[in-house]
Scaffold this active site. Structure first.
Site, mmCIF file in Angstrom:
data_model
loop_
_atom_site.group_PDB
_atom_site.id
_atom_site.type_symbol
_atom_site.label_atom_id
_atom_site.label_comp_id
_atom_site.label_asym_id
_atom_site.label_seq_id
_atom_site.Cartn_x
_atom_site.Cartn_y
_atom_site.Cartn_z
ATOM 1 N N TYR A 225 0.844 -1.185 0.000
ATOM 2 C CA TYR A 225 0.000 0.000 0.000
ATOM 3 C C TYR A 225 0.889 1.248 0.000
ATOM 4 O O TYR A 225 1.821 1.353 0.802
ATOM 5 C CB TYR A 225 -0.903 0.031 1.240
ATOM 6 C CG TYR A 225 -1.854 1.197 1.183
ATOM 7 C CD1 TYR A 225 -3.037 1.096 0.462
ATOM 8 C CD2 TYR A 225 -1.531 2.404 1.779
ATOM 9 C CE1 TYR A 225 -3.898 2.183 0.352
ATOM 10 C CE2 TYR A 225 -2.386 3.495 1.672
ATOM 11 C CZ TYR A 225 -3.562 3.383 0.955
ATOM 12 O OH TYR A 225 -4.401 4.452 0.837
ATOM 13 N N SER B 26 6.303 8.950 13.682
ATOM 14 C CA SER B 26 7.757 8.784 13.720
ATOM 15 C C SER B 26 8.368 9.279 15.037
ATOM 16 O O SER B 26 7.774 10.095 15.737
ATOM 17 C CB SER B 26 8.386 9.524 12.548
ATOM 18 O OG SER B 26 9.695 9.055 12.338
ATOM 19 N N GLN C 94 12.941 14.499 12.708
ATOM 20 C CA GLN C 94 11.741 13.706 12.980
ATOM 21 C C GLN C 94 10.545 14.579 13.308
ATOM 22 O O GLN C 94 9.416 14.287 12.925
ATOM 23 C CB GLN C 94 11.982 12.687 14.105
ATOM 24 C CG GLN C 94 12.970 11.613 13.726
ATOM 25 C CD GLN C 94 12.687 11.003 12.365
ATOM 26 O OE1 GLN C 94 11.698 10.333 12.178
ATOM 27 N NE2 GLN C 94 13.550 11.280 11.385
ATOM 28 N N HIS D 279 7.928 15.479 10.641
ATOM 29 C CA HIS D 279 7.044 14.506 9.976
ATOM 30 C C HIS D 279 5.571 14.844 10.161
ATOM 31 O O HIS D 279 4.825 14.938 9.207
ATOM 32 C CB HIS D 279 7.306 13.087 10.485
ATOM 33 C CG HIS D 279 8.350 12.374 9.685
ATOM 34 N ND1 HIS D 279 8.178 12.074 8.363
ATOM 35 C CD2 HIS D 279 9.563 11.884 10.013
ATOM 36 C CE1 HIS D 279 9.246 11.443 7.901
ATOM 37 N NE2 HIS D 279 10.112 11.316 8.887
ATOM 38 N N GLU E 292 11.705 4.344 17.797
ATOM 39 C CA GLU E 292 11.875 3.879 16.418
ATOM 40 C C GLU E 292 13.327 4.100 15.961
ATOM 41 O O GLU E 292 13.976 3.187 15.475
ATOM 42 C CB GLU E 292 10.901 4.677 15.535
ATOM 43 C CG GLU E 292 10.935 4.285 14.075
ATOM 44 C CD GLU E 292 10.142 5.273 13.215
ATOM 45 O OE1 GLU E 292 9.824 6.388 13.677
ATOM 46 O OE2 GLU E 292 9.863 4.924 12.051
ATOM 47 N N HIS E 293 13.822 5.328 16.106
ATOM 48 C CA HIS E 293 15.211 5.646 15.762
ATOM 49 C C HIS E 293 15.965 6.021 17.028
ATOM 50 O O HIS E 293 15.466 6.817 17.823
ATOM 51 C CB HIS E 293 15.287 6.863 14.826
ATOM 52 C CG HIS E 293 14.484 6.718 13.578
ATOM 53 N ND1 HIS E 293 13.245 7.304 13.423
ATOM 54 C CD2 HIS E 293 14.731 6.055 12.425
ATOM 55 C CE1 HIS E 293 12.770 7.004 12.217
ATOM 56 N NE2 HIS E 293 13.644 6.242 11.588
ATOM 57 N N ASP F 239 17.109 6.838 6.541
ATOM 58 C CA ASP F 239 15.824 6.960 5.849
ATOM 59 C C ASP F 239 15.965 6.746 4.354
ATOM 60 O O ASP F 239 15.056 6.235 3.706
ATOM 61 C CB ASP F 239 15.256 8.382 6.038
ATOM 62 C CG ASP F 239 14.553 8.532 7.362
ATOM 63 O OD1 ASP F 239 14.293 7.508 8.008
ATOM 64 O OD2 ASP F 239 14.274 9.686 7.741
ATOM 65 N N HIS G 161 -4.395 -40.427 18.513
ATOM 66 C CA HIS G 161 -2.981 -40.094 18.303
ATOM 67 C C HIS G 161 -2.115 -41.322 18.618
ATOM 68 O O HIS G 161 -1.226 -41.693 17.836
ATOM 69 C CB HIS G 161 -2.551 -38.928 19.203
ATOM 70 C CG HIS G 161 -2.973 -37.579 18.707
ATOM 71 N ND1 HIS G 161 -4.281 -37.206 18.566
ATOM 72 C CD2 HIS G 161 -2.236 -36.490 18.325
ATOM 73 C CE1 HIS G 161 -4.342 -35.946 18.120
ATOM 74 N NE2 HIS G 161 -3.112 -35.498 17.966
#
Lengths: 431, 431
Positions: free
Chosen positions: A129, A237, A259, A262, A327-328, A361, A420
């Protein structure tokens, strides 16, 4: 930028504030999304075309939903050649890195005739997407598609919303073509996720859906999870910089802002052992903000989720970085490698003063689709792993099964699973 | 057992019928589960104790929620020593296999001072859910816990519902202790999932929840996914046997029945190129059913989801096996390895006539927690991978960044992210 002394209380408040950004808190849209999913599942193409007219104001039908070769060529003629060159250079690095992630089938055998192993198979169908709108991120197209290509996925298709003339952004088309996408469908939003999950007359059902999107896309992905696979739900972010007194305040400030620009939910946090650095960074941030084009977004994001935290020592600073699980994570300290060994939770770790986050990035090679909002505690960057799956391999001979068959029968019987036990016993019955 | 000729129509009908078993179709319980989750999130222990009294009729409080050392010792004194021996033997095989799945951190460097890599870190906190009730599955305890232990997870805790005397099944306790669980909490159902996801005064919040459960547990896990990680949602068990005329009909029949006995939603399918085998297996199934203890369940499951499909050739048989993507796939043909190379989708693949499915359930070593209900197209067996996560490592020197800095800036500017461009440019500004 606000400077806060790191204490148990300030830490708890910040963690709670950051979690407000979670896509788990947007329940109000769930009913809308669930209607769209049900409608596309039942009415397929007809529902997809209806939503595309309603939301994107574009008249899409079975004849024009697929981007044509002519449209691709047109895109190449309008995108700046220098940008195409940069995309190609980045692509080489991204492919190189992801090839190192490849996992292989393996087996192990014993002379009694046992073979145990694990077979690695690429997914057959993947849907990527790509969001539409004014912001166009060709870098995200590369990051989503390359690991699927490296994994060996047979069919990688893409969906992206058209503008009201029924066109897709040319940069998106060029990036998709360069990365190796063969089919691009003009549909966006929750209706695109539904089409990929259930299939329509025009759009094939896929095994996994990846790629970021707005809240409707995120909720739709969460809802179809289990029926198909998805990548993790993308949140806003984040960057966390761990720095001591040796860090360059100008670099730290610039990286925090990268960041913050964003969106208003983005979070930029400096954790430092040096109050002097904290103050210098705060000043540098104020200076930079005045000259940056996305000033308004940056100011809101810093007000909401920006912090400079002063820790009493590096141990405390590392502990809070692990709790936030950013995240970073940038490490700008005397010995960044020593600090890195103590980092448990981060999507991507950048070491030293020349490893600025935008390098990751766009260009270095590792994926920029990373776990956000604390999920780095349990999720990983998007990788080749996301586009393969494994099957166990089990092969026993009579010679290998014979000495253990009674053990297996006993274990099965202890669980009251007599059929079984029977399936083992029947192999050793004396008729 | 019904024998059906494999055609496009019969195949489509069967695929549709099998999907009816999906946990995605139990929306009616979602409101109940969502109330339980919200209540435990808000009221923590108090809500957990209240639900345990209501659903399990057990008076649990902060002082007795944790299984004690005495209770463990008591469990060892009542479980049959022979069963403990079998559990220990199985454990050795399960540990051996899972150790081969371990992934390691890696890095790659260039003489220009770049280091790129991937750091592998075990999860810190894992919660294993073990169902209560009359059926006790110590084998599932081992299969859930061992990969977490091998991965190096710091804290593996378990929750399982108590009986009305506030006790946990002794076999569950022995299996948990043998596998390496340190803390066991007496709580079950959606309230256990909520406690693990959000934490309470008594129960620590975890990073990932694994383990099977009833529909309430499954829906609760799906709902908290994203806030924490989960394993895939377990569905009803399945077996698909691919066989040609060389297969032993008695073995095939016994193996089909070993899955049919699990529950009424279980599915047992033979796909064969031999009508003679189909008929013989059908007769053997009827004979076995009469003498098996779980006859009622087996008959219902075979009526609902049992099929013998006759394919015109092995190619067609393999194609339908790949479409069904069964949890367990047995290959009993002249050359099972050649067939295996064409299998894309299966949780575990058993080759040859001595590799009966219960061997994998209990003893061989590979995990028995496998993707069900077609999800083998994109999910994998539970493995050590489920208990680790990765962080990218990015380190560049000035020397390495300098020649590409303008490329990165251009890429960032093309996406209108000027603060990204600035964070690279600031490193090369001339003051």
């Amino acid at each position: 930028m606000r400077i806060v002394e790191l204490t148990k209380d300030t830490k708890d408040n910040i963690l709670e504030n950051l979690l407000k950004r979670s896509p788990n808190n947007y329940g109000e849209y769930e009913a809308v999304v669930s209607d769209i999913l049900a409608n596309v599942k039942a009415n397929k193409d007809a529902a997809v075309f209806e939503y595309t007219l309603k939301f994107d104001k574009a008249a899409i039908n079975a004849d024009n939903i697929l981007v044509t070769q002519d449209e691709i060529e047109e895109a190449y003629s309008v995108v700046e050649p220098a940008l195409i060159d940069v995309i190609r250079k980045a692509l080489v690095n991204i492919e190189d890195y992801h090839r190192k992630q490849k996992q292989y089938s393996w087996f192990d055998s014993t002379p009694q005739g046992t073979i145990l192993g694990q077979k690695v198979t690429p997914l057959e169908w993947v849907g990527v997407y790509v969001p539409g709108g004014k912001a166009v991120y060709p870098s995200s197209v590369l990051m989503n598609v390359v690991p699927a290509v490296v994994a060996g996925v047979d069919h990688i298709i893409m969906t992206t919303p058209p503008n009201k003339e029924g066109k897709v952004n040319p940069v998106t088309l060029v990036a998709a073509k360069e990365a190796g996408v063969k089919e691009i469908y003009k549909v966006g939003g929750a209706q695109a996720i539904a089409a990929l999950a259930y299939g329509t007359e025009s759009i094939p059902k896929v095994d996994k859906i990846v790629g970021p999107g707005n809240i409707f896309v995120a909720l739709a992905k969460k809802s179809v999870y289990g029926h198909v696979s998805i990548d993790s739900i993308a949140g806003p972010s984040e960057i966390l910089v761990l720095a001591d007194e040796t860090a360059n305040p100008r670099y730290v400030a610039a990286d925090l802002l990268s960041q913050a620009e964003h969106d208003e939910l983005a979070s930029s946090i400096l954790v430092t052992t040096s109050r002097e650095l904290a103050e210098k960074v705060s000043v540098e941030v104020e200076n930079f903000v005045q000259v940056l084009s996305r000033k308004e977004i940056i100011e809101k994001s810093l007000n909401n989720y920006g912090y400079i935290l002063v820790a009493k020592d590096m141990e405390e600073a590392i502990a809070v970085a692990n709790e936030i699980a950013s995240e970073h994570l940038e490490i700008m300290t005397k010995d960044p490698y020593a600090v890195m060994t103590k980092i448990r939770n981060a999507g991507a770790i950048f070491l030293g003063e020349y490893s600025s986050e935008p390098l990751g990035d766009y260009f270095a090679g590792p994926n920029h689709i990373l776990p956000t909002n604390g999920t780095a505690k349990f999720f990983s960057p998007l990788s080749v792993d996301d586009f393969i799956k494994k099957s166990s391999i089990i092969s026993y001979s009579r010679e290998a099964l014979e000495p253990i068959h009674k053990d297996i029968e006993q274990f099965a019987k202890s669980e009251q699973l007599t059929a079984h036990a029977n399936s083992i016993a029947v192999r050793f019955e004396t008729l």
